[in-house]
Design an enzyme around this catalytic site. Structure first.
Site, PDB file in Angstrom:
ATOM      1  N   LYS A  50       4.477   9.172   8.516  1.00 33.51           N
ATOM      2  CA  LYS A  50       4.317   8.606   9.861  1.00 33.51           C
ATOM      3  C   LYS A  50       5.339   9.169  10.878  1.00 33.51           C
ATOM      4  O   LYS A  50       5.191  10.300  11.292  1.00 33.51           O
ATOM      5  CB  LYS A  50       4.297   7.085   9.772  1.00 33.51           C
ATOM      6  CG  LYS A  50       3.124   6.653   8.863  1.00 33.51           C
ATOM      7  CD  LYS A  50       2.701   5.229   8.901  1.00 33.51           C
ATOM      8  CE  LYS A  50       1.347   5.087   8.227  1.00 33.51           C
ATOM      9  NZ  LYS A  50       1.329   4.332   6.991  1.00 33.51           N
ATOM     10  N   TYR A  93       0.857  -1.189   0.000  1.00 34.19           N
ATOM     11  CA  TYR A  93       0.000   0.000   0.000  1.00 34.19           C
ATOM     12  C   TYR A  93       0.888   1.232   0.000  1.00 34.19           C
ATOM     13  O   TYR A  93       1.843   1.314   0.772  1.00 34.19           O
ATOM     14  CB  TYR A  93      -0.892  -0.004   1.241  1.00 34.19           C
ATOM     15  CG  TYR A  93      -1.777   1.218   1.384  1.00 34.19           C
ATOM     16  CD1 TYR A  93      -2.849   1.427   0.522  1.00 34.19           C
ATOM     17  CD2 TYR A  93      -1.534   2.156   2.382  1.00 34.19           C
ATOM     18  CE1 TYR A  93      -3.663   2.540   0.653  1.00 34.19           C
ATOM     19  CE2 TYR A  93      -2.347   3.278   2.524  1.00 34.19           C
ATOM     20  CZ  TYR A  93      -3.409   3.469   1.664  1.00 34.19           C
ATOM     21  OH  TYR A  93      -4.214   4.572   1.797  1.00 34.19           O
ATOM     22  N   ASP A 151       9.317   2.769  -0.554  1.00 33.57           N
ATOM     23  CA  ASP A 151       8.312   3.477   0.230  1.00 33.57           C
ATOM     24  C   ASP A 151       8.561   3.137   1.694  1.00 33.57           C
ATOM     25  O   ASP A 151       8.187   2.076   2.176  1.00 33.57           O
ATOM     26  CB  ASP A 151       6.903   3.055  -0.213  1.00 33.57           C
ATOM     27  CG  ASP A 151       5.828   3.784   0.585  1.00 33.57           C
ATOM     28  OD1 ASP A 151       6.179   4.555   1.502  1.00 33.57           O
ATOM     29  OD2 ASP A 151       4.635   3.573   0.293  1.00 33.57           O
TER      30      ASP A 151
HETATM   31  C1  LIG Z   1       0.681   4.813   5.643  1.00 30.62           C
HETATM   32  C2  LIG Z   1       1.384   4.548   4.388  1.00 30.62           C
HETATM   33  C3  LIG Z   1       1.220   5.362   3.267  1.00 30.62           C
HETATM   34  C4  LIG Z   1       0.219   6.474   3.203  1.00 30.62           C
HETATM   35  O1  LIG Z   1       0.506   7.498   4.100  1.00 30.62           O
HETATM   36  P1  LIG Z   1      -0.694   8.512   4.525  1.00 30.62           P
HETATM   37  O2  LIG Z   1      -0.022   9.480   5.422  1.00 30.62           O
HETATM   38  O3  LIG Z   1      -1.731   7.660   5.182  1.00 30.62           O
HETATM   39  O4  LIG Z   1      -1.200   9.132   3.280  1.00 30.62           O
HETATM   40  C5  LIG Z   1       2.009   5.108   2.171  1.00 30.62           C
HETATM   41  N1  LIG Z   1       2.886   4.101   2.152  1.00 30.62           N
HETATM   42  C6  LIG Z   1       3.065   3.289   3.211  1.00 30.62           C
HETATM   43  C7  LIG Z   1       4.078   2.205   3.151  1.00 30.62           C
HETATM   44  C8  LIG Z   1       2.306   3.468   4.364  1.00 30.62           C
HETATM   45  O5  LIG Z   1       2.471   2.646   5.387  1.00 30.62           O
END
Ligand SMILES: *Cc1c(COP(=O)(O)O)cnc(C)c1O
Length: 433
Positions: free
Chosen positions: A269, A146, A241
């Site tokens: 995060k 994701y 990511d």
């Molecule tokens: C949480 C997350 C996102 C999205 O971040 P948001 O701040 O919720 O938009 C993207 N990539 C990864 C790996 C994530 O864990």
């Protein structure tokens, strides 16, 4: 003995009238565990308190950011100080440079950093950068990973998309989805095949180097090295990511842990210390394609917001101390040992995956190495487990397709309590199998 959550029930009813589904992010709905969401009043250290006054030991950490626990004094102090000066100016502040310098220091693959307001924005911008830099259109993404809710990446995604059991999303055009090629995680042959067919059209490959959004899965030995090599060979960019894994698995994220340098890294995060922040970063040659240094446009009214930067900087400064990661590892190891002992004692059909302070207890007896393995988990059993744990005062992510997080605030006693709750839950569920 069920906990009373009358006020939460009432709040949820009210919220549903004015907010779609009553929540501002689908992952917060408790639909997969057949419950209603719990409305939170406050957090303190390792604990969450709901509006009915119930206390929970927390393993969600606001989905990752709260690595220091709730309301760490160092962060609160900086926020209070900034609050007096002003919350937003839309003009440069020195704290933005300070946090960028720290990130550059932690990540050898990073020369320059652009701040945005969420992980979604970070990955969307990273994809645009990869396309603009290479002059190519296609993106490879891995099944079950994701990367936020940007159009290009909302194909076979994990987290809430997986929880709701949907493949893509209405509203993402076929033409957009067509440029995203999805392959299974931990499958080298599948990636080779895509490069053999589309090599010169691939702008980049994006992945969670350690997955969290389909539950925690580690890369097989040699997998990340393979991805580094094949992207290099084909002139495509490798995008890690690290929105979840950055500053979490090590100070320098998964790229430090596995010693691989991606071309672009995305963060979120932890980088905001509980405030809305995202960032994308990489080598100068690539990052200088971003406006105003270069032609690729990306902007933000609240990007680099001083409140958010202060919370992020105060958090990252704590993480300068590498000992924090051995402390987190010790806590996580203790929990792993306890859970595995319980699984063994009841011969329970469960599989425990952990990397650093991220873990998932999968309700399947088989090894979990990709999204197809995760999909075989017994979700009903997970839902029952979730309910047992919440009644025992342990707050877990309300879906099998998620990572649990260990924060620095968890004490030995808290961990013992969690292991005991897990023991009682497995004992009860085993009796019903
Ligand atoms: C949480 C997350 C996102 C999205 O971040 P948001 O701040 O919720 O938009 C993207 N990539 C990864 C790996 C994530 O864990």
């Amino acid at each position: 003995m069920e906990k009373k959550r009358k006020k939460s029930a009432k709040a949820f009813k009210k919220a549903q009238k004015v907010i779609p589904g009553g929540v501002n992010s689908p992952a917060r709905a408790f639909s997969a565990v057949e419950m209603e969401p719990i409305f939170i009043d406050k957090g303190k250290g390792a604990y969450l308190y709901d509006i009915d006054g119930n206390q929970y030991l927390d393993y969600v950490n606001s989905w990752g950011p709260m690595i220091l626990g709730y309301n760490p004094p160092q962060v609160i102090k900086k926020l209070k100080k900034q609050l007096k000066k002003g919350t937003s100016f839309g003009a440069p502040t020195e704290v933005e440079t300070e946090i960028a310098e720290l990130i550059v220091d932690f990540y050898p693959a990073v020369d320059k950093v652009r701040m945005v307001n969420s992980g979604t924005e970070a990955t969307m911008s990273a994809i645009r950068l990869a396309r603009g830099y290479t002059g190519r259109d296609k993106i490879i993404k891995l099944e079950g990973c994701y990367h936020g809710h940007g159009d290009s990446l909302l194909v076979d995604a994990g987290s809430g998309v997986a929880t709701l059991g949907i493949k893509g999303s209405p509203g993402v055009t076929e033409n957009t989805a067509k440029e995203t090629i999805v392959v299974p995680y931990n499958d080298q042959k599948a990636v080779e095949k895509v490069f053999a067919e589309y090599g010169s059209e691939i702008a980049g490959l994006i992945l969670e180097p350690v997955t969290g959004n389909m539950g925690v899965i580690a890369p097989e030995a040699g997998y990340l090295e393979f991805l580094r090599e094949i992207t290099n060979k084909n002139g495509a960019l490798l995008i890690f990511d690290e929105v979840m894994t950055g500053f979490r698995l090590a100070r320098g994220g998964a790229q430090e842990l596995y010693d691989i340098e991606p071309d672009i890294s995305t963060f979120g995060k932890i980088i905001g210390g509980g405030m809305p922040v995202g960032a994308y970063a990489g080598k100068e040659e690539i990052m200088d394609y971003i406006a105003p240094a270069g032609p690729i446009y990306q902007a933000g009214t609240l990007s680099g917001n001083p409140m958010a930067m202060q919370a992020g900087l105060a958090t990252l400064k704590e993480l300068k101390n590498k000992k924090i990661y051995s402390k987190l590892e010790a806590k996580a190891e203790k929990l792993e040992k306890g859970f595995k002992k319980n699984i063994k004692e009841f011969n329970f059909p469960a599989y425990f995956n952990r990397v650093g302070s991220m873990f998932t207890l999968f309700f399947t007896a088989k090894k979990v190495e990709n999204y197809q393995d995760v999909k075989k988990c017994d979700q009903q059993l997970f839902a029952s487990y979730f309910k047992e744990m919440i009644e025992a005062g342990v707050y877990l992510p309300p879906s099998q397709f998620e990572a649990n997080f260990i924060s620095l605030a968890l004490s030995e006693e808290d961990l013992d309590k969690t292991i005991e709750a897990n023991y009682q839950a497995l004992k009860k569920l085993k009796a019903g199998l």
